[in-house]
Design an enzyme around this catalytic site. Structure first.
Site, mmCIF file in Angstrom:
data_model
loop_
_atom_site.group_PDB
_atom_site.id
_atom_site.type_symbol
_atom_site.label_atom_id
_atom_site.label_comp_id
_atom_site.label_asym_id
_atom_site.label_seq_id
_atom_site.Cartn_x
_atom_site.Cartn_y
_atom_site.Cartn_z
ATOM 1 N N ASP A 151 0.872 -1.156 0.000
ATOM 2 C CA ASP A 151 0.000 0.000 0.000
ATOM 3 C C ASP A 151 0.920 1.219 0.000
ATOM 4 O O ASP A 151 1.754 1.373 0.896
ATOM 5 C CB ASP A 151 -0.844 -0.036 1.288
ATOM 6 C CG ASP A 151 -2.144 0.706 1.149
ATOM 7 O OD1 ASP A 151 -2.117 1.802 0.606
ATOM 8 O OD2 ASP A 151 -3.175 0.171 1.607
ATOM 9 N N ASP A 183 -2.859 4.837 -2.349
ATOM 10 C CA ASP A 183 -3.742 5.502 -1.392
ATOM 11 C C ASP A 183 -4.139 6.904 -1.880
ATOM 12 O O ASP A 183 -3.290 7.636 -2.401
ATOM 13 C CB ASP A 183 -2.978 5.623 -0.060
ATOM 14 C CG ASP A 183 -3.853 6.080 1.070
ATOM 15 O OD1 ASP A 183 -4.761 5.326 1.429
ATOM 16 O OD2 ASP A 183 -3.627 7.196 1.585
ATOM 17 N N GLU A 194 -6.740 3.914 -5.540
ATOM 18 C CA GLU A 194 -7.889 4.374 -4.762
ATOM 19 C C GLU A 194 -8.225 5.764 -5.295
ATOM 20 O O GLU A 194 -7.514 6.734 -5.037
ATOM 21 C CB GLU A 194 -7.572 4.454 -3.259
ATOM 22 C CG GLU A 194 -8.827 4.773 -2.457
ATOM 23 C CD GLU A 194 -8.559 5.237 -1.020
ATOM 24 O OE1 GLU A 194 -9.415 5.022 -0.164
ATOM 25 O OE2 GLU A 194 -7.502 5.849 -0.753
ATOM 26 N N HIS A 200 -10.841 -1.625 4.894
ATOM 27 C CA HIS A 200 -10.560 -1.107 6.238
ATOM 28 C C HIS A 200 -11.197 0.257 6.502
ATOM 29 O O HIS A 200 -10.942 0.856 7.547
ATOM 30 C CB HIS A 200 -9.040 -1.029 6.419
ATOM 31 C CG HIS A 200 -8.431 -0.107 5.407
ATOM 32 N ND1 HIS A 200 -8.330 -0.432 4.068
ATOM 33 C CD2 HIS A 200 -7.928 1.133 5.520
ATOM 34 C CE1 HIS A 200 -7.791 0.575 3.413
ATOM 35 N NE2 HIS A 200 -7.534 1.542 4.276
ATOM 36 N N ASP A 201 -11.975 0.767 5.547
ATOM 37 C CA ASP A 201 -12.663 2.048 5.728
ATOM 38 C C ASP A 201 -14.184 1.898 5.668
ATOM 39 O O ASP A 201 -14.902 2.889 5.804
ATOM 40 C CB ASP A 201 -12.286 3.026 4.604
ATOM 41 C CG ASP A 201 -10.812 3.381 4.586
ATOM 42 O OD1 ASP A 201 -10.194 3.427 5.661
ATOM 43 O OD2 ASP A 201 -10.275 3.611 3.478
#
Ligand code: GLC
Length: 540
Positions: free
Chosen positions: A99, A200, A265, A326-327
């Protein structure tokens, strides 16, 4: 299957390192713990693992605030553990994806410490610093989680910009040294054998060069990735320079053998997302699509997601099917705690045309943790902890991300088998661990875990599921039906979201039922789908 296009056929499993397995007994997951569980992922059949960040970090945003892109945070291990992890993943013939947080660093990164130390510091221009307008910030730009993106720094009487939270200052990519420093990091890890990156908040990397105010918008709640908090995000996201950057990164990654890949993302319209991918497939390899996690869990809701993905991302584009991360709120909790519905969603993501991504624990039906927002560790939740949670519920906003980050449930023992810690875990495990854990589900052929195992295998062995076209079919109410077809193989997928049996008529004879969720019958070209059940059928 072209070897250099491996990412077009892969299945991705996401690990949140803090929560996967704690080998040291301190209540926090670590790299040695992950290594000891790699066989679990391999045995499930996944081919690529994406790791949320484990680099050095003050952990204010649990790793999305990096203070050293080359070293691992001490609670997770050492740099040698990263090399071992890369080796062990490859040794099992899987791919490893890191990431990469390019947009910002932690405010504890030595670059930012230097940058904020004085106006003359050589790294001053590595971040985005501006004079205020009197006592006010330089312009009206808002941060993605709300509030001004500008933060005043007493020492030099200037403001710095942060797209996310104040302790995550944005790097200034217009400075060639910054770009070079970040490309050096990318190359360092590619040279070490990393197979790709999840990028990210990639859409935020460049901001308007003239610092123009964002125009007013009536949208308070973030809307279609275009506006929110009463402004249109015209000058803060998706700037043309970011599209150029996606091509530069792709060129770098293409120079490696075998080809590496980039998964962005991006928050943007589908049209802009296609630009990131590039008409000639010269941009990012894949971008996340968010319609599925936001959709209603009904045949109608999910059908419209597939329809949208198919029309906006036709071949050679590939949609990315994610249920959670994870969000986002755990998919099981979004499905009202109904494991059967969660199974149907898994059938969908492994049989549709695109890349399925599984967030750790989805395969065992993990649900949201119980922690209350007032105690939450997540910095986004902390921001809003004084606002009654009913407001967020009504607005459909998810702000306490602790809920989806609870420790992996390995067995029904203390700490769900995640840790041998005498004390507390970094985050309490979720309450359904007694039934929803790897050990208990592995022995039960009807379990969601075995369904994942079967689906991953089925997909891997079916050319039509891997590469075929997708055609939505007419179906009875509450049934989602589509075909996948490639010369030589045709497969039909029928998913019944109703709590009653449904019949669907086929006009081609059936060769065999490849897979079913609870018992499916086929008689005289009619499929009898059980309540909340599914069938994957191979035609002659
Ligand atoms: C991304 C990450 C999220 C993080 C934020 C800031 O959206 O998924 O977890 O807090 O970026 O880096």
């Amino acid at each position: 299957m072209a070897k250099d296009q491996w990412w077009r056929y892969t299945t991705i499993y996401q690990i949140y390192p803090r929560s996967f397995y704690d080998s040291s007994g301190n209540g926090i997951g670590d790299l040695a713990g992950i290594i000891s569980k790699l066989d679990y992922i391999k045995d499930l059949g996944f081919e690529t693992i994406w790791f949320s960040p484990f680099f050095n970090s003050p952990q204010e945003d649990f790793g999305y605030d990096v203070s050293d892109y080359y070293q691992v945070a001490p609670e997770y291990g050492t740099q040698a553990d990263i090399f071992k992890l890369i080796y062990e993943v490859h040794n099992r013939d899987m791919k490893i994806v890191f990431d990469l947080v390019l947009n910002h660093t932690s405010d504890q990164h030595p670059w930012f410490i230097e940058s904020r130390s004085s106006l003359e510091n050589p790294r001053r221009d590595w971040y985005i610093w501006r004079d205020g307008r009197g006592k006010k910030p330089p312009n009206n730009w808002k941060a993605l989680p709300g509030g001004s993106g500008w933060h005043y720094d007493n020492k030099t009487d200037q403001w710095y910009y942060a797209s996310f939270l104040p302790f995550q200052p944005d790097l200034n990519f217009r400075n060639p040294q910054v770009k070079q420093a970040m490309f050096d990091i990318v190359e360092f890890w590619l040279d070490k054998g990393v197979d790709g990156f999840r990028l990210d908040i990639f859409h935020s990397i460049y901001k308007d060069e003239y610092f123009r105010d964002n125009p007013f918008s009536w949208h308070f709640i973030p809307y279609q990735d275009k506006a929110g908090f009463f402004q249109e995000w015209k000058y803060t996201v998706n700037q043309p320079e970011t599209l150029t950057l996606s091509r530069k990164l792709r060129n770098l990654e293409k120079s490696y053998e075998p080809e590496r890949f980039l998964l962005g993302e991006i928050f943007a319209s589908d049209e802009i997302k296609r630009e990131y991918l590039g008409k000639n497939q010269d941009g990012l390899n894949l971008v996340f699509l968010w319609d599925l996690p936001d959709a209603r869990v009904t045949a109608k809701g999910l059908r419209s997601v597939i329809k949208k993905y198919e029309s906006n991302f036709p071949e050679p584009y590939l949609p990315v099917y994610v249920l959670g991360n994870h969000d986002r709120k755990r998919v099981l909790s979004r499905a009202g705690g109904n494991i059967d519905l969660a199974k149907l969603l898994a059938v969908l993501i492994f049989t549709a045309r695109g890349i399925p991504v599984t967030y750790y624990g989805e395969e065992i039906g993990m649900q949201e943790g119980d922690s209350l927002i007032k105690n939450c560790l997540d910095p986004v939740g902390q921001r809003y902890k004084y606002i009654p949670s009913i407001i967020f519920k009504t607005l459909g906003l998810y702000v306490n991300r602790d809920g989806c980050r609870t420790p992996m449930q390995w067995d029904s023992s203390k700490h769900a088998g995640f840790s041998s810690s005498e004390g507390d875990l970094w985050l309490p495990h979720s309450s359904n661990f007694k039934t929803q854990n790897v050990e208990s589900l592995a022995g039960n052929t009807e379990s969601i875990l075995n369904l994942y195992l079967d689906l991953v295998k089925l997909r891997k062995n079916s050319p039509a599921l891997l590469q075929g076209d997708l055609k939505l079919l007419k179906a009875p109410r509450d049934v989602l039906a589509f075909d996948r077809e490639i010369p030589g193989e045709k497969i039909g997928i029928f998913i019944n979201f109703s709590t009653r049996e449904r019949q669907t008529v086929l006009n081609i004879p059936v060769r065999k039922i490849l897979y079913s969720v609870t018992s499916v019958e086929v008689k005289a070209e009619r499929v009898y789908l059980p309540p909340v059940g599914a069938a994957i059928i191979q035609y002659v």
